[in-house]
Enzyme design. Structure first.
Site, PDB file in Angstrom:
ATOM      1  N   PHE A  47      40.086  40.928  41.933  1.00  0.00           N
ATOM      2  CA  PHE A  47      39.927  39.715  41.129  1.00  0.00           C
ATOM      3  C   PHE A  47      40.883  39.826  39.953  1.00  0.00           C
ATOM      4  CE2 PHE A  47      35.941  40.131  43.362  1.00  0.00           C
ATOM      5  CZ  PHE A  47      35.648  38.830  43.754  1.00  0.00           C
TER       6      PHE A  47
ATOM      7  N   GLU B  96      42.989  50.606  39.053  1.00  0.00           N
ATOM      8  CA  GLU B  96      44.080  49.629  38.947  1.00  0.00           C
ATOM      9  C   GLU B  96      45.294  50.161  38.193  1.00  0.00           C
ATOM     10  OE1 GLU B  96      40.393  47.306  39.844  1.00  0.00           O
ATOM     11  OE2 GLU B  96      40.897  48.944  38.459  1.00  0.00           O
TER      12      GLU B  96
ATOM     13  N   HIS C 216      34.543  37.564  37.114  1.00  0.00           N
ATOM     14  CA  HIS C 216      35.205  37.241  38.378  1.00  0.00           C
ATOM     15  C   HIS C 216      35.780  35.824  38.381  1.00  0.00           C
ATOM     16  CE1 HIS C 216      32.360  40.470  39.359  1.00  0.00           C
ATOM     17  NE2 HIS C 216      33.144  40.776  40.373  1.00  0.00           N
TER      18      HIS C 216
END
Length: 658
Positions: free
Chosen positions: A420, A397, A464
């Site tokens: 998520f 990420e 999540h």
């Protein structure tokens, strides 16, 4: 030190000498000025000039280069006027950051230089994004990015190299291995013999180069550049050199053994190159003296210009107006044609229409291409737009967010999908320290949207299910959008993509397939900072956003006698305080309903704003309803207890009794 001129002419050899001498003479002047207190901080590159100069000299002026602290030679080789550099170092308005950041923490599109942030690693990912844009343009350009041996321990280094290899990006990753990270020697920083060996793990070509030999640097990189233009691919370059001064001047070099200093002093890149040119008859003493006098005069003349510049006079407006790039919202009204679709369909339609509208828009994320993403929102997009614009990413990420910044720098728009919202924590640094601060620091916007599937109610557990908007609402420079309905989701997503500033776009997972609404079939936009008044009443103001809006509606349906103003904020930054204050002044009672945990959530800030601006209108304390101050659990009974849905009605009824 052995110099090999290869095919270089005498004129080219002298040009390289001019380029390597200039930063050395500037540094010698700066060391005097710092002792006089005229420069606040200095990161010396003495002994490393050959790398910065050699790398920059083989690049065209239109090719991007991303330097670090000790790369003054990058800026001088790109011929930035010295008075602007001096103004930058003195914190004056004619510098590149208007006094907001120091030394080399700046960039300039005028010279295709992108400066560092102190966290070091993200600029490697920026280089990936810049190179990706060049590859999409097929313009044969190369990107060079600098890092030190210390920063190769950061995760961003691994992520950026991995992405560059997988995507075959034309990036030169330049490691200046100068012996120390502040005071930590290399034997305490990594265990492999050479950092260039790391290239093997990425399937990446790598080389070890004498960083003190300007001709070896120049000739090797010129060869590599030609090969990278013909066949785009990344290259890892380890330059062996040494830091002859402290990490910065105040720290000194007492921790360095004297014999090591003596060994590297004998390898001085400027002195050795001058001796070589003199011995071969290319450089005369007279020319050298004349050149030094010319450069010193240029330094002194430009210092006079910088010194004459007045000190910055701060103003509130001057500071606040530069946090975001000015953006005039383009109002696009929908047609009468509509269809009843789900929240998830509205997101998909907005993405699809924006991809058609913006040919420079690239979507990046894990599994978003052929698979269509974890929630199938981009299913079929590869067939429509190709894998150049719909890109699967490795699980990294941080570097992907940084690559989004690189795309923005090089003329593209980027959407980064977090699988998520919880996973944004591994990309947190480039969002809050790079995207958010770039326009304020040096006037460069970040045209990046980060999509954030979020929220509980699906028994997905602690990793999540978070709704973590408060991480970002407190960060100046970011815009935060959180729609509750399909109509708003599509219109606000389109606006987010149009806006040149970084946007965190929250999409509640539980709403994806449970909420339907009539949504226009064609393209439209909704302005930021405009809340929606869903219900009107005089008894109480309910302020909410996301899934909690629907929970509030359920409560009001169950209690039809409650006459409430129900405000759906829609955007959290910017925040529609005008609508909030008008409602509170009308009703005199207010309750703020959020799914996020209580302490530190945005409800706290809204409550404080109301207390400051509407105190005399209040007939009761401002109430907040939020999830428990714990991580969100998995089992349904525990999650139901965690979420605020079961507590809202009770608190609302108590408030109405005041």
């Amino acid at each position: 030190m052995i110099f090999n001129r290869q095919e270089l002419t005498d004129s080219q050899l002298l040009d390289l000498y001019k380029k390597i001498l200039k930063p050395r003479l500037i540094e010698e002047k700066m060391l005097i000025l710092i002792r006089q207190g005229k420069v606040s901080k200095w990161f010396s590159g003495i002994g490393q000039e050959a790398i910065a100069v050699g790398v920059t000299a083989i690049l065209d002026e239109t090719e991007y280069i991303l330097p670090m602290h000790r790369n003054l030679g990058v800026f001088t080789t790109r011929n930035i006027p010295l008075y602007r550099l001096f103004s930058q170092w003195q914190g004056k308005a004619n510098g590149f950051t208007k006094g907001r950041d120091r030394s080399f923490h700046f960039g300039t599109q005028d010279y295709n230089i992108i400066g560092m942030i102190s966290h070091l690693g993200p600029q490697l990912g920026i280089a990936d994004g810049i190179a990706l844009a060049d590859k999409l343009k097929d313009n044969k350009k190369i990107t060079a990015v600098f890092t030190g041996e210390g920063a190769t321990s950061e995760g961003d280094f691994h992520e950026a190299l991995n992405i560059a290899s997988v995507w075959k990006l034309p990036v030169m990753f330049v490691i200046e291995n100068n012996g120390y990270g502040l005071s930590t020697p290399t034997n305490e920083q990594y265990y492999c013999e050479n950092l260039a060996d790391k290239g093997i793990g990425y399937g990446m070509e790598s080389h070890i180069i004498d960083g003190n030999n300007i001709l070896e640097v120049y000739n090797k990189l010129a060869q590599l550049k030609a090969e990278m233009q013909e066949n785009p691919h990344p290259v890892l370059l380890e330059f062996k050199t040494f830091r002859m001064r402290g990490h910065e001047e105040a720290s000194g070099t007492k921790y360095v053994p004297q014999e090591l200093m003596d060994e590297w002093a004998a390898k001085d890149p400027v002195a050795n190159y001058r001796n070589y040119l003199t011995e071969t008859g290319v450089l005369t003493t007279e020319f050298d003296e004349a050149l030094r006098s010319e450069i010193k005069k240029e330094i002194d003349d430009n210092l006079v210009l910088a010194n004459a510049e007045p000190e910055i006079i701060p103003t509130y407006a001057g500071e606040l107006d530069d946090v975001y790039k000015p953006y005039q919202h383009e109002e696009v009204n929908p047609s009468a044609s509509s269809e009843n679709i789900r929240f998830i369909d509205a997101i998909r339609n907005g993405l699809n229409e924006s991809m058609q509208r913006h040919k420079n828009l690239v979507i990046m994320g894990q599994d978003i291409a052929e698979y269509g993403g974890a929630f199938k929102i981009t299913d079929g997009f590869v067939e429509l737009y190709g894998k150049d614009r719909v890109r699967n990413t490795p699980i990294c990420e941080s570097a992907v967010v940084s690559a989004g910044m690189g795309l923005s720098i090089n003329g593209y728009k980027a959407i980064v999908e977090m699988q998520f919202a919880d996973f944004v924590s591994t990309g947190f640094n480039p969002i809050v320290n790079l995207l958010a601060k770039s326009h304020y620091r040096w006037g460069e916007n970040a045209d990046v949207v980060v999509r954030m599937p979020c929220g509980g109610g699906t028994q997905a557990g602690p990793f999540h299910s978070q709704t973590n908007e408060a991480w970002f609402t407190k960060t100046p420079g970011l815009k935060v959008v959180y729609p509750a309905f399909p109509y708003d989701a599509k219109g606000l997503l389109n606006t987010s993509i149009n806006d040149p500033n970084p946007v965190l776009f929250f999409e509640h997972k539980q709403l994806y397939r449970s909420v339907y609404q009539d949504v226009p079939t064609d393209y439209y936009t909704i302005p930021f900072g405009k809340a929606a008044l869903l219900k009107e009443g005089n008894a109480v103001t309910i302020i909410s956003f996301g899934a909690a809006v629907h929970w509030a509606l359920e409560t009001l349906t169950k209690n039809p006698e409650i006459q409430a103003d129900l405000i759906d904020l829609r955007t959290l930054q910017p925040l529609d305080t005008e609508t909030i204050f008008a409602s509170v002044r009308k009703t005199g009672k207010v309750i703020i309903y959020q799914e996020d945990t209580m302490f530190g959530g945005i409800a706290s800030d809204i409550s404080a704003l109301i207390m400051e601006e509407c105190f005399e209108s209040l007939d009761a304390p401002v109430k907040r309803v939020a999830s428990l101050d714990s991580p969100i659990p998995f089992t349904k009974a525990l999650e139901d207890q965690f979420l605020p849905k079961s507590r809202f009605e009770e608190v609302l009824l108590e408030l109405l009794k005041y």
